[in-house]
Design a protein around this motif. Structure first.
Motif, PDB file in Angstrom:
ATOM      1  N   LYS A   1      25.491  54.489  74.927  1.00 55.40           N
ATOM      2  CA  LYS A   1      24.087  54.828  74.706  1.00 55.40           C
ATOM      3  C   LYS A   1      23.234  53.565  74.771  1.00 55.40           C
ATOM      4  O   LYS A   1      23.751  52.443  74.676  1.00 55.40           O
ATOM      5  CB  LYS A   1      23.900  55.543  73.368  1.00 55.40           C
ATOM      6  N   LEU A   2      21.944  53.753  74.944  1.00 60.71           N
ATOM      7  CA  LEU A   2      21.015  52.629  74.897  1.00 60.71           C
ATOM      8  C   LEU A   2      20.921  52.127  73.470  1.00 60.71           C
ATOM      9  O   LEU A   2      20.870  52.910  72.527  1.00 60.71           O
ATOM     10  CB  LEU A   2      19.630  53.061  75.390  1.00 60.71           C
ATOM     11  N   GLU A   3      20.885  50.789  73.292  1.00 56.61           N
ATOM     12  CA  GLU A   3      20.840  50.227  71.945  1.00 56.61           C
ATOM     13  C   GLU A   3      19.530  50.530  71.227  1.00 56.61           C
ATOM     14  O   GLU A   3      19.513  50.796  70.037  1.00 56.61           O
ATOM     15  CB  GLU A   3      21.047  48.705  72.002  1.00 56.61           C
ATOM     16  N   GLU A   4      18.422  50.470  71.974  1.00 55.87           N
ATOM     17  CA  GLU A   4      17.115  50.559  71.324  1.00 55.87           C
ATOM     18  C   GLU A   4      16.617  51.981  71.128  1.00 55.87           C
ATOM     19  O   GLU A   4      15.609  52.198  70.473  1.00 55.87           O
ATOM     20  CB  GLU A   4      16.083  49.733  72.110  1.00 55.87           C
ATOM     21  N   GLU A   5      17.288  52.940  71.725  1.00 62.35           N
ATOM     22  CA  GLU A   5      16.915  54.335  71.474  1.00 62.35           C
ATOM     23  C   GLU A   5      18.186  55.182  71.477  1.00 62.35           C
ATOM     24  O   GLU A   5      19.168  54.836  72.113  1.00 62.35           O
ATOM     25  CB  GLU A   5      15.915  54.833  72.526  1.00 62.35           C
ATOM     26  N   ASP A   6      18.169  56.246  70.751  1.00 55.07           N
ATOM     27  CA  ASP A   6      19.368  57.058  70.594  1.00 55.07           C
ATOM     28  C   ASP A   6      19.535  57.986  71.797  1.00 55.07           C
ATOM     29  O   ASP A   6      19.407  59.203  71.687  1.00 55.07           O
ATOM     30  CB  ASP A   6      19.272  57.866  69.284  1.00 55.07           C
ATOM     31  N   LYS A   7      19.795  57.357  72.951  1.00 49.68           N
ATOM     32  CA  LYS A   7      19.922  58.130  74.187  1.00 49.68           C
ATOM     33  C   LYS A   7      21.280  57.884  74.811  1.00 49.68           C
ATOM     34  O   LYS A   7      21.598  56.751  75.200  1.00 49.68           O
ATOM     35  CB  LYS A   7      18.808  57.755  75.163  1.00 49.68           C
ATOM     36  N   GLN A   8      22.094  58.921  74.893  1.00 44.98           N
ATOM     37  CA  GLN A   8      23.430  58.814  75.465  1.00 44.98           C
ATOM     38  C   GLN A   8      23.322  58.821  76.991  1.00 44.98           C
ATOM     39  O   GLN A   8      22.717  59.726  77.568  1.00 44.98           O
ATOM     40  CB  GLN A   8      24.293  59.988  74.992  1.00 44.98           C
ATOM     41  N   ILE A   9      23.910  57.811  77.636  1.00 49.97           N
ATOM     42  CA  ILE A   9      23.858  57.703  79.099  1.00 49.97           C
ATOM     43  C   ILE A   9      25.200  58.113  79.719  1.00 49.97           C
ATOM     44  O   ILE A   9      25.250  58.944  80.623  1.00 49.97           O
ATOM     45  CB  ILE A   9      23.510  56.269  79.554  1.00 49.97           C
ATOM     46  N   SER A  30      30.131  44.910  83.273  1.00 45.12           N
ATOM     47  CA  SER A  30      29.871  43.475  83.454  1.00 45.12           C
ATOM     48  C   SER A  30      29.368  42.798  82.181  1.00 45.12           C
ATOM     49  O   SER A  30      29.288  41.569  82.121  1.00 45.12           O
ATOM     50  CB  SER A  30      28.871  43.253  84.590  1.00 45.12           C
ATOM     51  N   GLY A  31      29.009  43.592  81.157  1.00 45.25           N
ATOM     52  CA  GLY A  31      28.627  43.003  79.871  1.00 45.25           C
ATOM     53  C   GLY A  31      27.147  42.791  79.663  1.00 45.25           C
ATOM     54  O   GLY A  31      26.738  41.954  78.859  1.00 45.25           O
ATOM     55  N   ARG A  32      26.330  43.544  80.356  1.00 43.03           N
ATOM     56  CA  ARG A  32      24.877  43.401  80.190  1.00 43.03           C
ATOM     57  C   ARG A  32      24.435  43.875  78.810  1.00 43.03           C
ATOM     58  O   ARG A  32      24.947  44.856  78.279  1.00 43.03           O
ATOM     59  CB  ARG A  32      24.167  44.223  81.273  1.00 43.03           C
ATOM     60  N   ASP A  33      23.470  43.152  78.235  1.00 44.88           N
ATOM     61  CA  ASP A  33      22.925  43.521  76.920  1.00 44.88           C
ATOM     62  C   ASP A  33      22.137  44.828  77.008  1.00 44.88           C
ATOM     63  O   ASP A  33      21.677  45.223  78.075  1.00 44.88           O
ATOM     64  CB  ASP A  33      21.979  42.426  76.406  1.00 44.88           C
ATOM     65  N   GLY A  34      21.957  45.460  75.842  1.00 41.57           N
ATOM     66  CA  GLY A  34      21.095  46.635  75.763  1.00 41.57           C
ATOM     67  C   GLY A  34      21.846  47.954  75.717  1.00 41.57           C
ATOM     68  O   GLY A  34      21.226  49.016  75.631  1.00 41.57           O
ATOM     69  N   TYR A  35      23.180  47.884  75.770  1.00 44.37           N
ATOM     70  CA  TYR A  35      23.987  49.107  75.763  1.00 44.37           C
ATOM     71  C   TYR A  35      25.007  49.048  74.632  1.00 44.37           C
ATOM     72  O   TYR A  35      25.553  47.985  74.327  1.00 44.37           O
ATOM     73  CB  TYR A  35      24.725  49.286  77.096  1.00 44.37           C
ATOM     74  N   GLU A  36      25.272  50.190  74.029  1.00 45.17           N
ATOM     75  CA  GLU A  36      26.265  50.274  72.958  1.00 45.17           C
ATOM     76  C   GLU A  36      27.364  51.257  73.367  1.00 45.17           C
ATOM     77  O   GLU A  36      27.086  52.419  73.689  1.00 45.17           O
ATOM     78  CB  GLU A  36      25.609  50.748  71.661  1.00 45.17           C
TER      79      GLU A  36
END
Length: 251
Positions: free
Chosen positions: A10-18, A50-56
């Motif tokens: 999910k996105l870290e800054e909003e509770d949105k499952q991708i 690849s380890g990009r920030d912003g995802y959990e």
């Protein structure tokens, strides 16, 4: 080579499952393609690997040659043999292409406990790779991607891949914005790197790239999941039918 199980993101800054339970195995020596409509999670998958920030990552695993990718820093993933070719490569003013590439190559060699490459060795190798990819040596003297055309930027990404010789190559919509000639040059570069010890994950919207990079396996992604897997003929099916029917078969 790459083993992904039940990956939920999910996105870290909003509770949105991708990503909603992605399962995918890419074997050494194979080219896997992922196709799917906008918003299906294709690029998110490449970013998370690849380890990009912003995802959990909320569940699941991703292993590269048996090692846990998700526990590594981005630079550790690169040293372990993961490479991501970007959809929109950025410009780095003030940093020469040759300097950038030599620094990257030697940083990875050092991280793996190998000897750094000498200036002479590096120059010989980069000239050889540039010639194979039809890259003008003048391009190597310019700052990274500054003033490059779309095709030159993408070929520069493939040159980076050729120099770093990764185990697992992820191409995130590398064909985006390319004309037919530029796309063929990029595809030729990718095909030159295909071998038994390297895996590829090619993310694309279009069959036209897969006309040049022949995939072994094609996956269709929709709503954060892989909904169908097949051979190269699956990409042709998308070309004629679109994604709606394919996603509907599984829904």
């Amino acid at each position: 080579m790459l083993e992904i199980k039940n990956l939920n993101v999910k996105l870290e800054e909003e509770d949105k499952q991708i990503l909603k339970g992605v399962d995918l195995t890419v074997e050494a020596g194979k080219v896997h393609a992922i196709m799917g409509p906008n918003g299906s999670g294709k690029s998110t998958l490449s970013y998370v690997l690849s380890g990009r920030d912003g995802y959990e990552v909320t569940d699941g695993s991703a292993l590269l040659d048996g090692d846990d990718l998700l526990e590594m820093e981005p630079e550790e993933r690169a040293a372990a043999g993961l490479f991501l070719a970007f959809q929109y490569p950025i410009e780095i003013p003030g940093v020469g292409n040759m300097t950038f590439l030599r620094t990257a190559v030697n940083a990875q060699r050092k991280a793996r406990g190998e000897e750094e490459m000498s200036s002479t060795e590096f120059l010989k190798l980069i000239r050889e790779k540039a010639k194979e990819l039809k890259i003008d040596t003048e391009m190597l003297k310019r700052p990274v991607n500054v003033g490059f055309s779309g095709g030159e930027k993408k070929r520069n990404e493939i040159l980076q891949m050729a120099m770093l010789a990764p185990k697992m190559c992820i191409l995130d919509e590398t064909d985006s914005g390319l004309d037919v000639d530029a796309m063929k040059l990029v595809a030729d570069g990718v095909n030159a790197l295909r071998d038994a010890g390297r895996g590829f994950l090619v993310i694309t919207h279009y069959q036209r790239l897969l006309d040049h990079i022949k995939p072994d396996v094609v996956h269709i992604m929709a709503d954060g999941r892989i909904v169908k897997t097949g051979g190269p003929e699956l990409a042709l099916e998308v070309e004629t039918q679109g994604y709606g029917d394919l996603a509907g078969e599984v829904a």
